[in-house]
Design an enzyme around this catalytic site. Structure first.
Site, short mmCIF file in Angstrom:
data_model
loop_
_atom_site.label_atom_id
_atom_site.label_comp_id
_atom_site.label_asym_id
_atom_site.label_seq_id
_atom_site.Cartn_x
_atom_site.Cartn_y
_atom_site.Cartn_z
N GLY A 1 0.82 -1.21 0.00
CA GLY A 1 0.00 0.00 0.00
C GLY A 1 0.85 1.25 0.00
CG ASP B 1 9.35 4.43 11.36
OD1 ASP B 1 9.04 3.30 10.93
OD2 ASP B 1 9.34 4.71 12.56
CE1 TYR C 1 -4.62 2.28 15.83
CE2 TYR C 1 -2.77 1.32 14.64
CZ TYR C 1 -3.51 1.46 15.80
OH TYR C 1 -3.14 0.77 16.94
CG ASP C 2 -5.53 4.88 6.23
OD1 ASP C 2 -4.76 5.49 7.01
OD2 ASP C 2 -5.26 4.67 5.04
CG HIS D 1 0.72 10.63 7.84
ND1 HIS D 1 -0.47 10.20 7.28
CD2 HIS D 1 1.42 9.50 8.12
CE1 HIS D 1 -0.48 8.88 7.24
NE2 HIS D 1 0.66 8.43 7.73
#
Length: 203
Positions: free
Chosen positions: A18, A75, A163-164, A189
């Site tokens: 992804g 990261d 966590y989307d 982000h």
């Protein structure tokens, strides 16, 4: 002085399909061919740092050493205010199972911890991403991005990754898990960090 990127290939040091797809789409306008870590048969170095920048640097340096190509590593993770900014750099670790990563499990754990702590609503969180670009001669550039929002429960949406489906960015009605890739890539982000990278090294 920031160094401009003049090559036509870049190694994105990730095994996350992804994330690799997201990076490939972001680089497309600049005529840069993106190689992934799996395609280059790279192992995953142990991430021993307790900061996003430290772990991104480990991955990028290892990829350059193994291939001789300029390497970009990121990261990233989610910081939950009421959990003292956990899971943070351990976001992926919270999802690990013997059969691979299970982010529904990780999101469920996060919700349980918030409930146990009686955390007040809205439950604030932020996604953070740090990009480290390393050249074969050792030169490094670092770019940090973030997006603020709130956590929702139950989770909503089945696109994106990590966590989307639990994260609703400020100013939006949808979670990242409900947004199209284009909509998310405009505000995420990683997009924030990437825009800084492009401005510094490509424009």
């Amino acid at each position: 002085m920031t160094r401009k990127f003049t090559g036509d290939q870049i190694l994105v040091a990730t095994h996350n399909a992804g994330k690799l797809q997201e990076m490939t789409e972001l680089f497309a306008p600049f005529g840069v061919t993106v190689k992934g870590a799996a395609e280059m048969n790279l192992g995953e170095p142990e991430e021993t740092e307790n900061t996003f920048i430290g772990n991104a640097r480990i991955k990028a340096r290892a990829a350059v050493a193994a291939t001789g190509l300029p390497a970009l590593a990121d990261d990233s993770g989610i910081e939950v205010e009421a959990l003292d900014n956990a899971p943070g750099v351990y976001t992926a670790d919270w999802s690990e199972t013997p059969n691979g990563r299970d982010f529904v499990m990780a999101m469920t754990k996060t919700h349980r911890l918030l409930e146990e702590a009686n955390a007040p609503h809205p439950r604030r969180a932020r996604f953070c991403a740090t990009l480290v670009l390393v050249w074969p001669d050792g030169h490094e550039e670092v770019f940090e991005g973030r997006v603020n929002g709130t956590l929702v429960w139950p989770i909503r949406g089945d696109v994106g990754h990590g966590y989307d489906p639990m994260f609703q960015p400020d100013g939006h009605e949808q979670t990242f898990g409900e947004m199209s890739a284009d909509a998310k890539n405009a505000i995420s982000h990683r997009a924030d960090a990437f825009a800084k990278l492009i401005s510094a090294c490509f424009d």
